[in-house]
Design an enzyme around this catalytic site. Structure first.
Site, PDB file in Angstrom:
ATOM      1  N   GLU A   1      -3.421  -1.620  -2.527  1.00 41.29           N
ATOM      2  CA  GLU A   1      -3.880  -2.945  -2.129  1.00 41.29           C
ATOM      3  C   GLU A   1      -2.748  -3.911  -1.785  1.00 41.29           C
ATOM      4  O   GLU A   1      -3.008  -5.093  -1.544  1.00 41.29           O
ATOM      5  CB  GLU A   1      -4.786  -3.522  -3.213  1.00 41.29           C
ATOM      6  CG  GLU A   1      -6.095  -2.743  -3.305  1.00 41.29           C
ATOM      7  CD  GLU A   1      -6.977  -3.204  -4.443  1.00 41.29           C
ATOM      8  OE1 GLU A   1      -6.474  -3.906  -5.350  1.00 41.29           O
ATOM      9  OE2 GLU A   1      -8.173  -2.857  -4.433  1.00 41.29           O
TER      10      GLU A   1
ATOM     11  N   LYS B   1       1.318  -0.608  -4.423  1.00 41.49           N
ATOM     12  CA  LYS B   1       0.765  -1.133  -5.676  1.00 41.49           C
ATOM     13  C   LYS B   1       0.364  -0.014  -6.640  1.00 41.49           C
ATOM     14  O   LYS B   1       0.555  -0.132  -7.851  1.00 41.49           O
ATOM     15  CB  LYS B   1      -0.454  -2.006  -5.372  1.00 41.49           C
ATOM     16  CG  LYS B   1      -1.110  -2.599  -6.617  1.00 41.49           C
ATOM     17  CD  LYS B   1      -2.310  -3.467  -6.252  1.00 41.49           C
ATOM     18  CE  LYS B   1      -2.982  -4.040  -7.501  1.00 41.49           C
ATOM     19  NZ  LYS B   1      -4.155  -4.872  -7.167  1.00 41.49           N
ATOM     20  N   GLN B   2      -0.206   1.077  -6.101  1.00 38.43           N
ATOM     21  CA  GLN B   2      -0.824   2.076  -6.962  1.00 38.43           C
ATOM     22  C   GLN B   2      -0.909   3.414  -6.230  1.00 38.43           C
ATOM     23  O   GLN B   2      -0.587   3.510  -5.049  1.00 38.43           O
ATOM     24  CB  GLN B   2      -2.226   1.618  -7.351  1.00 38.43           C
ATOM     25  CG  GLN B   2      -3.169   1.465  -6.173  1.00 38.43           C
ATOM     26  CD  GLN B   2      -3.975   0.202  -6.239  1.00 38.43           C
ATOM     27  OE1 GLN B   2      -3.595  -0.799  -5.667  1.00 38.43           O
ATOM     28  NE2 GLN B   2      -5.099   0.243  -6.933  1.00 38.43           N
TER      29      GLN B   2
END
Length: 359
Positions: free
Chosen positions: A98, A167-168
């Site tokens: 994101e 982010k991830q």
């Protein structure tokens, strides 16, 4: 939701955030509501998992297939054919990462969409509905663009990705849970490349997905380090619930707890779901002498899968609708699972599967 765009899309979409109304509840200032569309494919893949575990023909055909077909119609209207490349493109999306505001041809989104289209075609064939529509689903699925760097042998997160902070877990999810077939070196390359570029204060579930990936790659030491990060650093006193990040974020972060559980059953448990079957490859988690997975459900039955230092045992605790057998990779004789009577294998040499005895 598909009709809320300008111009509108066909078919059906799931909201990114919802409530009792079932409508999109993401705040208007957050672009995820309109752009993080992989959720519609993710839910179809959950339907496929349910089918594989239950073979519940009436419920899937009558209750779930209208949704599956509706989301496929959306993907067919969203994917645009590029005559120059011979591919279908999906543009203007937010991937699982994101920190990306918008991108074209997210590797995760496109592969998830392709897998959802294939799931629709497969389930339709299972229910005797094979038509020209299924051929179209497969034609689009097979030509959806999945970015790949042939020199680095990695999957760029999207077209034009240049290595910035993410982010991830994103591309790493291609291997699990999407189960995208790829050479082992590409799986490891993706993992190393994105581990170096993932925000250390990102969401907790990333470490769990990395742990599963390292287990698949055979690097148990690296898996143990990621597994520890998945729970030791993000559990917060006094109730030991997960925080979203090391420094805070969402409290009682269910996604982080869910990642931890998947690291146990899918990572160290080595459980994978196939149609009417499970494959298992259990390992011991760090600092443990046994791993026991209770209440594993397959075709109406319940199983306990246990790994000790020396043995793997599979025990039926409730009778399934169809006879189930355990089959090893060395001991390939099907052993019928009888309630309360474990089937035991040598942990040093065996992995195996659980499937219908008549299959």
């Amino acid at each position: 939701k598909a009709r809320s765009y300008t111009p509108p899309y066909a078919g059906a979409m799931y909201p990114w955030e919802s409530a009792l109304s079932g409508t999109e509840c993401t705040p208007s200032w957050a672009s995820t509501g309109q752009s993080e569309i992989h959720i519609s494919a993710d839910i179809v893949l959950a339907v496929l998992q349910y089918w594989n575990l239950t073979l519940d023909k009436a419920f899937v055909r009558d209750e779930l297939m209208p949704m599956v077909r509706g989301t496929s119609t959306f993907w067919l209207s969203k994917a645009v054919y590029n005559s120059a490349t011979g591919e279908y493109w999906i543009t203007g999306v937010i991937p699982p990462d994101e920190y990306t505001s918008t991108c074209n041809n997210s590797a995760y989104t496109n592969y998830a969409a392709a897998a959802a289209l294939r799931a629709d075609a497969h389930l339709s064939q299972c229910f005797g509905n094979s038509t020209e529509r299924e051929k179209k689903l497969l034609a689009v699925a097979d030509r959806l663009r999945i970015p790949f760097d042939k020199e680095k042998r990695i999957h760029p997160e999207y077209d034009g990705y240049y290595g910035r902070l993410i982010k991830q877990a994103d591309v790493v999810l291609l291997g699990y849970p999407l189960l995208m077939p790829m050479p082992l070196d590409v799986r490891v390359n993706d993992l190393k490349y994105y581990a170096e570029r993932t925000d250390t204060n990102g969401p907790a579930m990333t470490h769990a997905m990395h742990a599963i990936a390292w287990i698949e790659a055979g690097n148990t030491a690296q898996a143990a380090a990621e597994f520890a990060s998945a729970h030791e650093k993000n559990q917060k006193a006094p109730f030991h619930v997960w925080s979203e990040t090391l420094t805070g974020g969402a409290v009682n972060f269910i996604t982080g707890a869910g990642g931890f559980l998947q690291a146990l059953w899918a990572g160290y448990g080595g459980v994978r779901v196939a149609e009417g079957a499970l494959t298992i490859r259990p390992l011991l988690p760090p600092k443990t002498s046994a791993l026991r997975l209770r209440g594993v459900q397959l075709l109406g039955g319940r199983l306990t899968i246990e790994r000790s230092r020396t043995a793997v045992s599979i025990t039926a605790t409730a009778a399934p609708a169809a006879e189930l057998c355990a089959v090893g990779t060395v001991d390939t004789t099907p052993h019928k699972l009888v309630v309360g009577k474990p089937v035991v294998y040598d942990a040093a040499t065996e992995t195996g599967s659980i499937t219908r005895c008549s299959a």
